[in-house]
Design a protein around this motif. Sequence first.
Motif, mmCIF file in Angstrom:
data_model
loop_
_atom_site.group_PDB
_atom_site.id
_atom_site.type_symbol
_atom_site.label_atom_id
_atom_site.label_comp_id
_atom_site.label_asym_id
_atom_site.label_seq_id
_atom_site.Cartn_x
_atom_site.Cartn_y
_atom_site.Cartn_z
ATOM 1 N N ASN A 239 -31.820 -63.794 3.615
ATOM 2 C CA ASN A 239 -30.475 -63.326 3.243
ATOM 3 C C ASN A 239 -29.526 -64.505 3.045
ATOM 4 N N LYS A 242 -30.194 -66.057 -0.257
ATOM 5 C CA LYS A 242 -29.782 -65.201 -1.384
ATOM 6 C C LYS A 242 -28.277 -65.236 -1.604
ATOM 7 N N PHE A 243 -27.532 -65.233 -0.476
ATOM 8 C CA PHE A 243 -26.079 -65.070 -0.605
ATOM 9 C C PHE A 243 -25.316 -66.395 -0.656
ATOM 10 N N ASP A 267 -24.377 -69.482 7.334
ATOM 11 C CA ASP A 267 -24.305 -69.838 5.908
ATOM 12 C C ASP A 267 -22.856 -69.962 5.448
ATOM 13 N N ILE A 280 -24.105 -52.704 8.215
ATOM 14 C CA ILE A 280 -25.146 -53.411 7.446
ATOM 15 C C ILE A 280 -26.494 -53.421 8.175
ATOM 16 N N VAL A 285 -28.640 -49.567 4.073
ATOM 17 C CA VAL A 285 -27.235 -49.861 3.747
ATOM 18 C C VAL A 285 -27.145 -51.221 3.064
ATOM 19 N N ARG A 286 -26.542 -51.225 1.868
ATOM 20 C CA ARG A 286 -26.304 -52.465 1.143
ATOM 21 C C ARG A 286 -24.815 -52.550 0.870
ATOM 22 N N VAL A 287 -24.299 -53.742 0.799
ATOM 23 C CA VAL A 287 -22.880 -53.907 0.497
ATOM 24 C C VAL A 287 -22.777 -54.911 -0.643
ATOM 25 N N HIS A 289 -20.877 -57.643 -3.007
ATOM 26 C CA HIS A 289 -19.830 -58.644 -2.765
ATOM 27 C C HIS A 289 -19.071 -58.837 -4.068
ATOM 28 N N GLY A 297 -32.021 -56.596 -3.430
ATOM 29 C CA GLY A 297 -32.178 -56.203 -2.033
ATOM 30 C C GLY A 297 -32.493 -54.730 -1.899
ATOM 31 N N SER A 298 -32.953 -54.370 -0.710
ATOM 32 C CA SER A 298 -33.361 -52.992 -0.452
ATOM 33 C C SER A 298 -32.525 -52.367 0.659
ATOM 34 N N GLY A 299 -31.745 -53.187 1.363
ATOM 35 C CA GLY A 299 -31.000 -52.667 2.512
ATOM 36 C C GLY A 299 -31.891 -52.468 3.738
ATOM 37 N N GLY A 301 -33.679 -55.211 5.228
ATOM 38 C CA GLY A 301 -33.869 -56.460 5.962
ATOM 39 C C GLY A 301 -33.220 -56.463 7.332
ATOM 40 N N LEU A 302 -31.924 -56.155 7.387
ATOM 41 C CA LEU A 302 -31.225 -56.225 8.678
ATOM 42 C C LEU A 302 -31.633 -55.084 9.598
HETATM 43 P P1 ADP Z 1 -30.518 -56.447 1.489
HETATM 44 O O1 ADP Z 1 -30.278 -57.907 1.681
HETATM 45 O O2 ADP Z 1 -31.901 -56.135 1.073
HETATM 46 O O3 ADP Z 1 -29.473 -55.753 0.690
HETATM 47 P P2 ADP Z 1 -30.091 -56.289 4.317
HETATM 48 O O4 ADP Z 1 -30.313 -55.144 5.252
HETATM 49 O O5 ADP Z 1 -30.816 -57.543 4.597
HETATM 50 O O6 ADP Z 1 -30.465 -55.720 2.906
HETATM 51 O O7 ADP Z 1 -28.542 -56.582 4.225
HETATM 52 C C1 ADP Z 1 -27.618 -55.502 4.107
HETATM 53 C C2 ADP Z 1 -26.338 -56.002 3.494
HETATM 54 O O8 ADP Z 1 -25.745 -56.949 4.385
HETATM 55 C C3 ADP Z 1 -26.507 -56.727 2.170
HETATM 56 O O9 ADP Z 1 -26.462 -55.841 1.085
HETATM 57 C C4 ADP Z 1 -25.318 -57.694 2.183
HETATM 58 O O10 ADP Z 1 -24.174 -57.073 1.642
HETATM 59 C C5 ADP Z 1 -25.055 -57.955 3.654
HETATM 60 N N1 ADP Z 1 -25.576 -59.278 4.070
HETATM 61 C C6 ADP Z 1 -26.708 -59.541 4.746
HETATM 62 N N2 ADP Z 1 -26.834 -60.870 4.973
HETATM 63 C C7 ADP Z 1 -25.748 -61.454 4.425
HETATM 64 C C8 ADP Z 1 -25.269 -62.801 4.340
HETATM 65 N N3 ADP Z 1 -25.952 -63.807 4.878
HETATM 66 N N4 ADP Z 1 -24.085 -63.006 3.704
HETATM 67 C C9 ADP Z 1 -23.386 -62.003 3.181
HETATM 68 N N5 ADP Z 1 -23.772 -60.691 3.229
HETATM 69 C C10 ADP Z 1 -24.938 -60.430 3.848
#
Ligand code: ADP
Length: 341
Positions: A239, A242-243, A267, A280, A285-287, A289, A297-299, A301-302
């Motif tokens: 993550n 990616k971000f 980061d 998140i 759940v995806r957010v 930016h 992403g798939s939402g 990971g976290l």
């Molecule tokens: P994905 O990355 O596959 O969308 P995650 O569950 O890993 O799913 O993350 C959920 C959401 O959390 C992401 O859509 C993103 O908006 C936010 N996020 C996660 N890691 C970061 C990061 N390092 N910086 C900014 N936003 C993040």
Amino acid sequence: MAAAELGEVLSAPFDPLLLVDASGVLTTINRAAELQLGLNSQVGQRAEQIAAIAPIFEALSAPPTTGGGPIWAASNGHSYRVLTTTTPAHGLLICLRDVSDLQQLGSAVEDFMHVVSHDLRTPLTALKSYAEMLVEGDFGTLQPEQQTAMEKLTISIYGMVALVNNLQAADRFDPKRGRYGIQYTMLDLTDLLRRILEDQQLPAELHKVRLELDIDPSLPIVRADQLMLERALANLVDNAIKFSPEGTTIRVEVKADGTNVMFAVRDHGPGIAPEDQTRIFERSVRVEHPGQKRVRGSGLGLYVVKTVAERHGGSVWVESALGQGSSFFLRLPVRAEAATG
Ligand code: ADP
């Protein structure tokens, strides 16, 4: 409303409905309850002493679940979601919503995802190795356009690998339905982190970000599940890569005190608004930016990171502000005993 009229209303043949008065006596049932639960002569008895429905009250005393009420697997082979409401005049109204079809559909989808994610692994591993060799020039120097195309292709393949890993992990690690039995071994975290960062080195280079590792030299050997911990940390680093904007550095830290080991992944990305910082970690759940290019992403990971933390009896959280980057923390007990097994 008189009891007779109330009985008439409740007799609609949909979900089983049960009315239990303030003293715990089953006073009224509808036709669906009669037919599906074999109730009838028991009306007038204490509800918790009626064998056919006593487990409902155990289900109701369990900690709350998501989706509105606990699921009760009845002896008639059906699964019901137990919904309740209390009326001052008539006591507790219990509605049993039949969710058997939904549950079957859910497990069919799970089986499908399991097979798909499992069968995608082998071809993806081959694709990833060839892409890495091509992009690193192992088969000769590429023309600039070929190099750019290969870099994009390699980033996409890494994305697919992460997706398949997360589909599998979210399914298998799930504490309630997952098929994964946690396996504790004594782990050297320095080795583990070095390996994870090595795996993420190429994607970091392709995203033009640097990875920095800061390991407390007095780190103890930690009892944890290697695969789970690898998946959790790889997600946090993935993550961050990616971000992060080009040219920035991602810092991965690990330190320990007598009780806990704490990982931090920091980061200089877009940051996360306070209102999103808890949700998140929920599944799917995806957010977005605003103002940033769309990130795949798939939402999941976290959610995987949170599952891993909780199954180790640990926790995960983020400290962040919009425009100021993010720091994700994963804390595990040093002698992690299984929280949910
Ligand atoms: P994905 O990355 O596959 O969308 P995650 O569950 O890993 O799913 O993350 C959920 C959401 O959390 C992401 O859509 C993103 O908006 C936010 N996020 C996660 N890691 C970061 C990061 N390092 N910086 C900014 N936003 C993040």
